[in-house]
Design a protein around this motif. Sequence first.
Motif, PDB file in Angstrom:
ATOM      1  N   SER A 101      -4.767   1.334   4.655  1.00  0.00           N
ATOM      2  CA  SER A 101      -6.033   1.060   3.959  1.00  0.00           C
ATOM      3  C   SER A 101      -5.783   0.379   2.624  1.00  0.00           C
ATOM      4  O   SER A 101      -6.496  -0.547   2.245  1.00  0.00           O
ATOM      5  N   ARG A 102      -4.758   0.820   1.915  1.00  0.00           N
ATOM      6  CA  ARG A 102      -4.460   0.246   0.597  1.00  0.00           C
ATOM      7  C   ARG A 102      -3.891  -1.157   0.690  1.00  0.00           C
ATOM      8  O   ARG A 102      -4.237  -2.020  -0.119  1.00  0.00           O
ATOM      9  N   GLN A 143       6.681   9.958   0.885  1.00  0.00           N
ATOM     10  CA  GLN A 143       6.199   8.658   0.420  1.00  0.00           C
ATOM     11  C   GLN A 143       6.152   7.704   1.600  1.00  0.00           C
ATOM     12  O   GLN A 143       7.095   7.636   2.386  1.00  0.00           O
ATOM     13  N   CYS A 189       5.083   3.611   2.432  1.00  0.00           N
ATOM     14  CA  CYS A 189       4.717   2.301   1.887  1.00  0.00           C
ATOM     15  C   CYS A 189       4.494   1.335   3.050  1.00  0.00           C
ATOM     16  O   CYS A 189       5.336   1.220   3.938  1.00  0.00           O
ATOM     17  N   ASP A 245      -3.499   5.914   5.098  1.00  0.00           N
ATOM     18  CA  ASP A 245      -3.832   5.626   3.698  1.00  0.00           C
ATOM     19  C   ASP A 245      -3.101   4.380   3.216  1.00  0.00           C
ATOM     20  O   ASP A 245      -3.672   3.538   2.524  1.00  0.00           O
ATOM     21  N   ALA A 246      -1.817   4.272   3.564  1.00  0.00           N
ATOM     22  CA  ALA A 246      -1.033   3.107   3.147  1.00  0.00           C
ATOM     23  C   ALA A 246      -1.610   1.829   3.748  1.00  0.00           C
ATOM     24  O   ALA A 246      -1.702   0.798   3.066  1.00  0.00           O
ATOM     25  N   GLU A 267      -1.602  10.632   8.455  1.00  0.00           N
ATOM     26  CA  GLU A 267      -2.616  10.428   7.427  1.00  0.00           C
ATOM     27  C   GLU A 267      -2.081   9.558   6.300  1.00  0.00           C
ATOM     28  O   GLU A 267      -2.781   8.677   5.791  1.00  0.00           O
ATOM     29  N   ALA A 268      -0.827   9.775   5.913  1.00  0.00           N
ATOM     30  CA  ALA A 268      -0.215   8.965   4.858  1.00  0.00           C
ATOM     31  C   ALA A 268      -0.084   7.513   5.302  1.00  0.00           C
ATOM     32  O   ALA A 268      -0.348   6.585   4.533  1.00  0.00           O
ATOM     33  N   THR A 311       9.463   4.640   4.525  1.00  0.00           N
ATOM     34  CA  THR A 311       9.168   6.028   4.187  1.00  0.00           C
ATOM     35  C   THR A 311      10.316   6.613   3.404  1.00  0.00           C
ATOM     36  O   THR A 311      11.448   6.114   3.454  1.00  0.00           O
ATOM     37  N   THR A 342       1.452   5.484  -0.742  1.00  0.00           N
ATOM     38  CA  THR A 342       0.881   6.814  -0.947  1.00  0.00           C
ATOM     39  C   THR A 342       2.019   7.815  -0.998  1.00  0.00           C
ATOM     40  O   THR A 342       3.048   7.642  -0.347  1.00  0.00           O
ATOM     41  N   GLY A 368       0.866  -1.172   0.000  1.00  0.00           N
ATOM     42  CA  GLY A 368       0.000   0.000   0.000  1.00  0.00           C
ATOM     43  C   GLY A 368       0.903   1.222   0.000  1.00  0.00           C
ATOM     44  O   GLY A 368       1.665   1.417   0.937  1.00  0.00           O
ATOM     45  N   ARG A 377       2.553  12.034  -0.752  1.00  0.00           N
ATOM     46  CA  ARG A 377       1.895  13.283  -0.373  1.00  0.00           C
ATOM     47  C   ARG A 377       2.798  14.455  -0.713  1.00  0.00           C
ATOM     48  O   ARG A 377       4.006  14.396  -0.496  1.00  0.00           O
TER      49      ARG A 377
END
Length: 161
Positions: free
Chosen positions: A97-98, A126, A128, A94-95, A90-91, A118, A59, A57, A61
């Motif tokens: 969730s993905r 970034q 992951c 998101d990671a 937040e990043a 990161t 993201t 996952g 930003r």
Amino acid sequence: MSTDNRPLKSAKSQTQAHIPAHISDLHCFTETNGVITTTMFDVPGYKVVKVLGTVYGITVRSRNWAAGLTMVLKSVAGGELRWFTSMLYEARNDAISRVVAEAQSRGGNAIIALRFDTGDLGGFAQVCAYGTAAVVEKIDDSVETPSQLVPGSEAGPSSSA
């Protein structure tokens, strides 16, 4: 000589990072739709019945230039850069969730050996999340199921899991 046997603490060790209420550490684990996530290589009380492979996952930003300028000025004085801390939480969420969505798309109900990586990509942050998607089955009924994994349970920062 002092009779106080408590360990000495520096002022820095007593200061905790500001974590916005809407991004508490427990929050990211309650958004896994019943998928078990663990940094361990096994899940106590469960057995791995099928390995589904590595899942990711990611993201990236971008920093708000105005906030970035304010943070540069703040960094001169020292202290935590709360806007960046919030952005990274937040990043991370998101990671997670993905990576959970990818595990579910493969039919998995667990991600074991979950890790984070990161990086800074020329001013972009970034994050992951990666791990091994798996199908696990409970084998030990004496192991309590965490409240985050019980359907209909309201897990939150005040619940114990």
